[in-house]
Design a protein around this motif. Structure first.
Motif, PDB file in Angstrom:
ATOM      1  N   SER A   1       0.856  -1.184   0.000  1.00 15.66           N
ATOM      2  CA  SER A   1       0.000   0.000   0.000  1.00 15.66           C
ATOM      3  C   SER A   1       0.893   1.235   0.000  1.00 15.66           C
ATOM      4  N   SER A   2       0.357   2.307  -0.508  1.00 15.71           N
ATOM      5  CA  SER A   2       1.084   3.566  -0.588  1.00 15.71           C
ATOM      6  C   SER A   2       1.404   4.078   0.812  1.00 15.71           C
ATOM      7  N   PRO A   3       2.622   4.524   1.047  1.00 17.85           N
ATOM      8  CA  PRO A   3       2.946   5.029   2.383  1.00 17.85           C
ATOM      9  C   PRO A   3       2.170   6.302   2.736  1.00 17.85           C
ATOM     10  N   LYS A   4       1.870   7.120   1.749  1.00 16.86           N
ATOM     11  CA  LYS A   4       1.142   8.371   2.011  1.00 16.86           C
ATOM     12  C   LYS A   4      -0.371   8.143   2.074  1.00 16.86           C
ATOM     13  N   TYR A   5      -0.865   7.229   1.241  1.00 16.59           N
ATOM     14  CA  TYR A   5      -2.293   6.910   1.200  1.00 16.59           C
ATOM     15  C   TYR A   5      -2.463   5.399   1.360  1.00 16.59           C
ATOM     16  N   PRO A   6      -2.510   4.897   2.583  1.00 15.54           N
ATOM     17  CA  PRO A   6      -2.513   3.450   2.847  1.00 15.54           C
ATOM     18  C   PRO A   6      -3.666   2.666   2.225  1.00 15.54           C
ATOM     19  N   THR A   7      -4.735   3.341   1.824  1.00 11.12           N
ATOM     20  CA  THR A   7      -5.843   2.611   1.212  1.00 11.12           C
ATOM     21  C   THR A   7      -5.596   2.318  -0.266  1.00 11.12           C
ATOM     22  N   LEU A   8      -4.588   2.963  -0.857  1.00  9.62           N
ATOM     23  CA  LEU A   8      -4.258   2.711  -2.264  1.00  9.62           C
ATOM     24  C   LEU A   8      -3.323   1.506  -2.349  1.00  9.62           C
ATOM     25  N   ILE A   9      -3.763   0.494  -3.068  1.00  7.61           N
ATOM     26  CA  ILE A   9      -3.035  -0.775  -3.148  1.00  7.61           C
ATOM     27  C   ILE A   9      -2.365  -0.903  -4.517  1.00  7.61           C
ATOM     28  N   TYR A  10      -1.149  -1.386  -4.501  1.00 10.19           N
ATOM     29  CA  TYR A  10      -0.361  -1.609  -5.708  1.00 10.19           C
ATOM     30  C   TYR A  10       0.067  -3.075  -5.737  1.00 10.19           C
ATOM     31  N   GLU A  11      -0.149  -3.722  -6.889  1.00 15.14           N
ATOM     32  CA  GLU A  11       0.228  -5.131  -7.041  1.00 15.14           C
ATOM     33  C   GLU A  11       1.025  -5.315  -8.326  1.00 15.14           C
ATOM     34  N   PHE A  12       2.010  -6.211  -8.261  1.00 16.77           N
ATOM     35  CA  PHE A  12       2.826  -6.520  -9.431  1.00 16.77           C
ATOM     36  C   PHE A  12       3.122  -8.016  -9.434  1.00 16.77           C
TER      37      PHE A  12
ATOM     38  N   LYS B   1      13.725   0.851  -2.257  1.00 18.60           N
ATOM     39  CA  LYS B   1      12.973   0.541  -1.034  1.00 18.60           C
ATOM     40  C   LYS B   1      11.730  -0.263  -1.370  1.00 18.60           C
ATOM     41  N   SER B   2      11.061   0.161  -2.441  1.00 12.64           N
ATOM     42  CA  SER B   2       9.861  -0.532  -2.906  1.00 12.64           C
ATOM     43  C   SER B   2       9.850  -0.503  -4.429  1.00 12.64           C
ATOM     44  N   ILE B   3       9.367  -1.555  -5.013  1.00 11.21           N
ATOM     45  CA  ILE B   3       9.259  -1.626  -6.469  1.00 11.21           C
ATOM     46  C   ILE B   3       8.313  -0.539  -7.000  1.00 11.21           C
ATOM     47  N   PHE B   4       7.459  -0.002  -6.130  1.00  9.45           N
ATOM     48  CA  PHE B   4       6.457   0.995  -6.522  1.00  9.45           C
ATOM     49  C   PHE B   4       6.881   2.431  -6.196  1.00  9.45           C
ATOM     50  N   GLU B   5       8.073   2.634  -5.702  1.00  7.31           N
ATOM     51  CA  GLU B   5       8.471   3.945  -5.192  1.00  7.31           C
ATOM     52  C   GLU B   5       8.425   5.073  -6.227  1.00  7.31           C
ATOM     53  N   ASN B   6       8.516   4.765  -7.503  1.00  8.83           N
ATOM     54  CA  ASN B   6       8.492   5.817  -8.525  1.00  8.83           C
ATOM     55  C   ASN B   6       7.087   6.136  -9.038  1.00  8.83           C
ATOM     56  N   ILE B   7       6.084   5.380  -8.594  1.00  7.23           N
ATOM     57  CA  ILE B   7       4.742   5.640  -9.125  1.00  7.23           C
ATOM     58  C   ILE B   7       3.743   6.105  -8.076  1.00  7.23           C
ATOM     59  N   TRP B   8       4.048   5.930  -6.795  1.00  9.85           N
ATOM     60  CA  TRP B   8       3.080   6.373  -5.808  1.00  9.85           C
ATOM     61  C   TRP B   8       3.492   7.717  -5.200  1.00  9.85           C
ATOM     62  N   ALA B   9       2.541   8.349  -4.522  1.00 14.40           N
ATOM     63  CA  ALA B   9       2.788   9.654  -3.912  1.00 14.40           C
ATOM     64  C   ALA B   9       3.689   9.490  -2.691  1.00 14.40           C
ATOM     65  N   THR B  10       4.538  10.491  -2.487  1.00 16.68           N
ATOM     66  CA  THR B  10       5.419  10.530  -1.317  1.00 16.68           C
ATOM     67  C   THR B  10       5.353  11.941  -0.731  1.00 16.68           C
TER      68      THR B  10
ATOM     69  N   ARG C   1       1.961   8.996  -9.710  1.00 17.62           N
ATOM     70  CA  ARG C   1       1.916   8.758 -11.153  1.00 17.62           C
ATOM     71  C   ARG C   1       0.779   7.807 -11.487  1.00 17.62           C
ATOM     72  N   LEU C   2       0.589   6.801 -10.639  1.00 18.60           N
ATOM     73  CA  LEU C   2      -0.529   5.864 -10.770  1.00 18.60           C
ATOM     74  C   LEU C   2      -1.272   5.828  -9.438  1.00 18.60           C
ATOM     75  N   SER C   3      -2.598   5.924  -9.491  1.00 21.73           N
ATOM     76  CA  SER C   3      -3.394   5.952  -8.261  1.00 21.73           C
ATOM     77  C   SER C   3      -3.527   4.573  -7.625  1.00 21.73           C
ATOM     78  N   PHE C   4      -3.459   3.541  -8.425  1.00 20.76           N
ATOM     79  CA  PHE C   4      -3.509   2.157  -7.947  1.00 20.76           C
ATOM     80  C   PHE C   4      -2.941   1.305  -9.072  1.00 20.76           C
ATOM     81  N   LEU C   5      -2.676   0.054  -8.783  1.00 23.00           N
ATOM     82  CA  LEU C   5      -2.194  -0.865  -9.811  1.00 23.00           C
ATOM     83  C   LEU C   5      -2.583  -2.274  -9.413  1.00 23.00           C
TER      84      LEU C   5
END
Length: 159
Positions: A30-41, A72-81, A88-92
């Motif tokens: 989940s996004s560190p800034k918005y924990p309800t936003l989930i990212y999966e790969f 730190k995370s595979i998603f670090e370049n696409i989620w808000a910090t 860049r992406l709201s969810f994945l």
């Protein structure tokens, strides 16, 4: 003795001809800034050379990250910090369409934001024998592409 040697050679041959078996490891955060936003790969596992090639290509294009680098995370370049308030992406999330010894097909679902937000999906298809992406250019010959265009043109004219 000759019979045993022949059976040993045949067994050795078939052991080395084993087909690659592929599987998926789901990376979910989940996004560190918005924990309800989930990212999966989906991390492809199997033949190391082929799986790494495919994972690197998809991660580079979709996640804007080089899997060979430390992160730190595979998603670090696409989620808000804290430094980058707009993601860049709201969810994945994704769906595996096909996974067997010959073909890997996956579709990603997301929402990209810029001037406005818009949901989208993108599919990737790979030949698991060599790790190459499957496109019309790799599937059809020049004549095949011309024939397909003619067929589609005729159908379009009829409609």
């Amino acid at each position: 003795m000759q019979k045993f040697l022949l059976l040993f050679i045949i067994a050795l041959f078939f052991t080395n001809c084993k087909k690659n078996e592929f599987s998926i490891t789901n990376i979910k955060e989940s996004s560190p800034k918005y924990p309800t936003l989930i990212y999966e790969f989906p991390l492809l596992n199997g033949s190391e050379e082929i799986a790494n090639k495919i994972n690197r290509e998809i991660a580079n294009e979709l996640l804007d990250i080089n899997l060979n680098d430390k992160y730190k995370s595979i998603f670090e370049n696409i989620w808000a910090t804290e430094n980058k308030p707009m993601s860049r992406l709201s969810f994945l999330n994704y769906k595996i369409n096909t996974l067997n010894q010959n073909l890997y097909s996956v579709t990603f679902y997301s929402e990209g934001c810029g001037a406005y937000c818009e949901e989208f999906n993108i599919s990737y298809n790979y030949n698991l024998q060599n790790g190459n992406e499957l496109t019309l250019d790799t599937i059809l010959t020049s004549k095949g592409k011309d024939d397909l265009i003619k067929i589609l043109s005729v159908k379009k004219e009829r409609k």
